[in-house]
Scaffold this motif. Structure first.
Motif, short mmCIF file in Angstrom:
data_model
loop_
_atom_site.label_atom_id
_atom_site.label_comp_id
_atom_site.label_asym_id
_atom_site.label_seq_id
_atom_site.Cartn_x
_atom_site.Cartn_y
_atom_site.Cartn_z
N LYS A 6 -7.25 0.06 2.66
CA LYS A 6 -6.20 1.05 2.92
C LYS A 6 -6.18 2.12 1.82
CE LYS A 6 -3.00 -1.86 5.57
NZ LYS A 6 -1.67 -2.52 5.59
N SER A 48 -9.16 4.31 2.18
CA SER A 48 -9.05 5.21 3.34
C SER A 48 -8.27 6.48 2.98
CB SER A 48 -8.37 4.49 4.51
OG SER A 48 -7.00 4.25 4.25
N TRP A 49 -7.27 6.36 2.09
CA TRP A 49 -6.55 7.56 1.63
C TRP A 49 -7.50 8.49 0.89
CZ3 TRP A 49 -2.29 9.36 3.45
CH2 TRP A 49 -1.27 8.52 3.90
N THR A 56 -1.38 11.76 -2.47
CA THR A 56 -1.46 10.33 -2.11
C THR A 56 -2.84 9.77 -2.41
OG1 THR A 56 0.15 10.71 -0.35
CG2 THR A 56 -1.12 8.67 -0.26
N ALA A 57 -3.88 10.54 -2.14
CA ALA A 57 -5.24 10.09 -2.42
C ALA A 57 -5.45 9.90 -3.92
CB ALA A 57 -6.24 11.10 -1.87
N GLU A 95 2.36 6.29 -1.53
CA GLU A 95 3.01 7.33 -0.74
C GLU A 95 4.39 7.69 -1.30
OE1 GLU A 95 2.68 6.55 3.58
OE2 GLU A 95 1.53 4.77 2.97
N ALA A 146 -3.87 6.70 -4.84
CA ALA A 146 -4.65 5.56 -4.34
C ALA A 146 -5.86 5.30 -5.23
CB ALA A 146 -5.10 5.83 -2.90
N VAL A 205 -3.78 15.46 1.92
CA VAL A 205 -3.15 14.25 1.36
C VAL A 205 -3.60 14.06 -0.09
CG1 VAL A 205 -2.87 13.07 3.58
CG2 VAL A 205 -5.02 12.84 2.32
N ARG A 247 -9.65 10.17 3.45
CA ARG A 247 -8.92 11.16 4.24
C ARG A 247 -8.73 12.46 3.48
NH1 ARG A 247 -3.64 8.13 6.41
NH2 ARG A 247 -3.11 10.29 6.95
N SER A 248 -8.73 12.40 2.16
CA SER A 248 -8.51 13.62 1.37
C SER A 248 -9.63 14.64 1.56
CB SER A 248 -8.39 13.26 -0.12
OG SER A 248 -9.65 12.91 -0.66
N ASP A 265 0.81 -1.21 0.00
CA ASP A 265 0.00 0.00 0.00
C ASP A 265 0.85 1.26 0.00
OD1 ASP A 265 0.56 -0.98 2.77
OD2 ASP A 265 -0.32 0.96 3.31
#
Length: 881
Positions: A140, A143-144, A156-157, A107, A160, A153, A147-148, A103
């Motif tokens: 996982k 979740s990115w 990274t999002a 990143e 993902a 993030v 979270r954005s 995962d």
């Protein structure tokens, strides 16, 4: 993952200062004139490095140079051509997986960018397998994305979400409101009824995505990339179209007029009026100053700038099939009857020369880029003439087709391409222009070809034909099919590349001109069944899907999440004509296919893969229907007005012929599950029920269709026989008792091509030329759902068994897209239908019911395209969890 460049104590091989010091825009201009081999050599020269005098392969250095020294449009193709980069990336991914840190790829922006640029099928198949096998990894990544919404993030999002899409994860019905994923690559993603309200979607790539019912209210769509433009809808059929060399304009021949459009905003600038009869050919001069037109009433020269007036009429009251300018703008050639004439463009516009000795009417002409050669296609031959000197005949190519409709030179003058049609079988011949002028390669278009064109850099060859498709071929390497563009609803008459090679225009008798984006690398990891037809079938256990794939039937394993995998696949050769019908035996041991040229093949799909061949007739006949009995003992197929019943095992001898009657051709056949009955549909609307055992007589004739029957199928419980056809009706018949008509299902607005019962005999699905699939209740006769969002007719519908109170319905559209719908039901009612997956999606953006009215920063062109694909139209009747 990738260390900074400064950490590598390397010395790069010096690059010529005159080149490396040039501004980026100048270097890009230089690169645009390099062919593929030269671009690759330039990249390799840039990336040669040493450590202490020894050669060094540095992925970090290569990535840095790709980003700093190579024009963006070439980066992906150069990265994907580097085998060392591919091996490095795959090795790093395997190490991350083994350490339980896969995962973390999202990143590491440098490494993720490298993976995206390499765009290797093996890499994405590896990622697909791991993401689909491990729910924790999928969570996982999701979740990115989540979270954005509240955290910084975004990068990274975006990575993902990109990875989820590339792994083939359908994201239908997700609540992605307020996510921030600028720059994500979501091409070919499945987002049916996904919520994107107030999301930051700037600069995302959403090419060929499935956006049916997507809510984009308040979403920021600045810089949205769709890699398509809205089609130009004309009032009459298109006979010709072409770009100006600088791609500023596109000229479109519509009946006796020529429409001039600005390509940037698709604004009509001018209508050239002067021809009295249909315009057949148009061409721009290389400097963009002139536009020539050939018509059934002559050839004219028009000003492109200024008042766009008529400059000169070269030929009056005579038919001109094709016009072409020489690259230096000195000459204008036209073809009339069996001659080609060469005219001066300036001065007195006089006739310079007449080329004769053609074998028939010359339908197409083309100049080579260096102005040395003029090619002319006529009856079965292409003649190569010298333009200067004595203007003599240099060579005659034997094309062996009928009348040659289209010829074209590659820009470097190395290749000459011509279409070659024989009885609606389309091919493209690639000839050497120099040397022995031999035939280099034959491309199989599968359908009569009307037009061929080379891209300016010589990397691509495009073709358009009667099968409504535009195809893009590699000119070098294995010369494979790179892309199939789907969207036209009638014959493609003309194809033309823009001068920069980034766009391909196609004109059709469907009264539209479409513009397609041409990228350097067309590999998509969702196009498992690229270039399939609409012929497909599921095995009884739902684990295998068979589909026509050019000249073969491809057998693909269906994963638990209704996605196809190339990991477990086999191909069975059917012949150049491909398959016209496919069927599995109930035990999954046998696969049968009928072909348009009268061959029936039966394969044992166990490990040995042995096959048997049956011939419909020696002179061939179209096999529309093929079926295998559930016990694997019998094979049935049609031979015009007869159904043939043969032993599938043993000596494969003919057991019986069921004669339908004169002028009553068989269209489809099907066995009942108990092997007692064989049903056949006919061209005059009848459905017949035959005994398989005993005297093998005709048991019953069902009368109820008003036109040709295209599909017949028994329910698994043996109670019902369903039929559908050209009269837009699905009829449900009782198999036993009085064999009465139980229901007539109506609602389709066009012919019904395919019908299928669910495994529990409770539901009946019908696919139609009206571009919808309808699901009917067998018990009540009502329509439970209408599935839309398809582009083109539905060629096949099949059901896949599942272990719960659900079923998977697979619909195969004309655009080679396989859609898997999870149908959930309670008692006798369908509760929910979810788009579970898509495979084979190819060059088709789908946006039926998408809400775009309040989206922010959506460009007018993208808004127009989305509306053409169904955005902001009436909501479709699917429901989603």
């Amino acid at each position: 993952m990738l260390n900074p460049i400064s950490s590598y104590p390397v010395s790069q091989k010096p690059i010529a200062p005159a080149l490396s010091s040039l501004p980026i825009e100048v270097r890009e201009e230089i690169e645009s004139h390099l062919d593929w081999a030269a671009k690759k050599a330039f990249f390799e020269a840039l990336t040669i490095a040493t450590r202490d005098g020894d050669p060094l392969d540095s992925p970090a250095l290569k990535l840095h140079l790709l980003q700093q020294r190579i024009a963006p449009k070439y980066r992906q193709s150069l990265a994907s051509s580097d085998k060392n980069l591919q091996a490095f990336a795959l090795n790093q991914l395997q190490r991350l997986y083994e350490s339980g840190q896969l995962d973390q790829i999202v990143e590491r922006p440098a490494f993720f960018e490298l993976v995206r640029l390499i765009n290797d099928p093996e890499i994405f198949e590896f990622l697909r397998e791991k993401v689909q096998q491990e729910p924790e990894l999928k969570q996982k990544l999701l979740s990115w994305v989540e979270r954005s919404k509240t955290e910084e993030v975004q990068a990274t999002a975006a990575n993902a979400l990109t990875l989820l899409v590339k792994a083939g994860i359908p994201l239908s019905g997700k609540d992605f409101s307020r996510i921030r994923v600028p720059g994500a690559d979501l091409s070919y993603g499945v987002f049916a009824h996904t919520k994107f309200q107030n999301a930051d979607l700037r600069w995302i790539d959403w090419a060929y995505a499935w956006l049916g019912g997507t809510n984009l209210d308040g979403a920021d769509l600045a810089g949205l990339q769709l890699r398509e433009k809205p089609c130009l809808e004309m009032n009459k059929e298109i006979s010709a179209c072409c770009y100006s060399p600088d791609r500023r304009w596109i000229a479109i021949a519509e009946d006796n007029q020529i429409q001039l459009y600005e390509t940037e905003n698709l604004t009509k600038l001018h209508t050239y009026i002067g021809h009295e009869k249909e315009v057949l050919s148009v061409a721009f001069s290389s400097d963009g100053q002139w536009l020539a037109s050939g018509s059934n009433d002559g050839m004219k020269l028009w000003h492109v700038l200024g008042n766009r007036s008529l400059a000169h009429t070269y030929v009056d009251r005579s038919r001109v099939c094709s016009v072409a300018f020489s690259s230096d703008g000195q000459w204008l050639a036209e073809s009339c009857d069996i001659k080609v004439r060469l005219w001066r463009v300036s001065g007195d516009y006089s006739l310079a020369h007449t080329y004769t000795k053609h074998d028939g009417v010359v339908n197409s002409i083309a100049f080579s880029g260096d102005g040395q050669w003029l090619a002319a296609g006529s009856y079965k031959t292409v003649k190569l003439w010298r333009v200067s000197g004595d203007r003599s005949l240099a060579h005659t190519y034997d094309a062996q087709g009928t009348y040659i409709k289209s010829v074209t030179f590659s820009s470097d003058g190395q290749w000459l391409a011509s279409e070659n049609n024989q009885y609606d079988k389309g091919e493209i011949k690639l000839w050497n222009v120099s040397g022995d002028r031999s035939l280099e390669h034959t491309y199989k278009h599968f359908g009569a070809v009307n037009s061929v064109a080379f891209s300016g850099d010589g990397q691509w060859l495009a073709s358009g034909g009667n099968n409504k498709l535009v195809k893009l071929w590699h000119v070098s390497g294995n010369r494979s099919l790179a892309q199939t563009y789907v969207g036209h609803t009638d014959k493609v008459i003309n194809v033309s590349f823009s001068g920069d090679g980034q766009w391909l225009a196609s004109g059709s008798t469907d009264k539209t001109v479409r513009q397609w984006f041409v990228s350097e690398d067309h590999r998509s990891f969702k196009k498992y069944l690229k270039d399939t037809s609409v012929i497909s079938a599921f095995s009884n256990d739902g684990q295998w899907l068979a589909a026509e794939y050019g000249d073969s039937v491809k057998l693909l394993h269906v994963a638990d999440n209704s996605t196809l995998t190339n990991t477990y696949s086999r191909s069975y050769y059917t012949g150049e004509e491909g398959a016209s019908s496919i069927a599995f035996s109930a035990d999954g041991q046998w696969l049968a296919a009928g072909t348009p040229d009268g061959i029936v093949k039966l394969w044992n799909i166990s490990e040995n893969g042995s096959s048997k061949i049956f011939y419909c007739r020696e002179d061939g006949c179209w096999v529309n229907g093929v079926a295998i009995s559930s016990d694997g003992q019998w094979l049935a197929y049609n031979e015009e007005d007869t159904v043939k019943l043969q032993h599938a095992s043993g000596d494969a001898s003919l057991s019986h012929s069921y004669a339908e009657g004169e002028d009553d051709n068989v269209t489809r056949v099907a066995f009942s599950n108990d092997n007692q009955w064989l049903a056949s549909g006919t061209s005059n609307g009848k459905v017949k029920l035959w005994n398989v055992s005993g005297d093998q007589s005709l048991e019953y004739t069902y009368n109820g269709h008003d036109d040709e029957v295209y599909s017949v199928v028994f329910s698994s419980d043996g109670r019902w026989l369903a039929s559908g056809g050209d009269d837009k009706k699905v009829n449900l018949w009782n198999v036993s008792g009085d064999r009465s008509l139980a229901y007539i299902y109506t609602g389709h607005k066009n012919a019904i091509e395919s019908i299928a019962f669910s495994s529990n005999s409770q539901w009946l699905a019908s696919g139609s030329y009206d571009e919808t699939v309808r699901i009917w209740s067998v018990l009540t006769g009502d329509c439970q759902a209408v599935l839309q969002s398809f582009i083109g007719p539905i060629g096949a519908v099949t059901w896949q068994r599942t272990q719960d109170d659900a079923a998977i319905l697979c619909a195969n559209g004309e655009n080679s897209t396989l859609c898997f719908w999870r149908v959930l039901f309670n008692s006798d009612q369908i509760s929910t239908i979810v788009l579970d997956g898509i495979s084979g999606q190819d060059t088709t953006l789908t946006a039926t019911g998408a809400l775009i009215e309040n989206a922010r920063n959506l460009s007018p062109q993208n808004a127009a395209l989305l509306r053409q694909r169904g955005a902001k139209k009436a909501q479709i009747s699917e429901s989603y969890s």
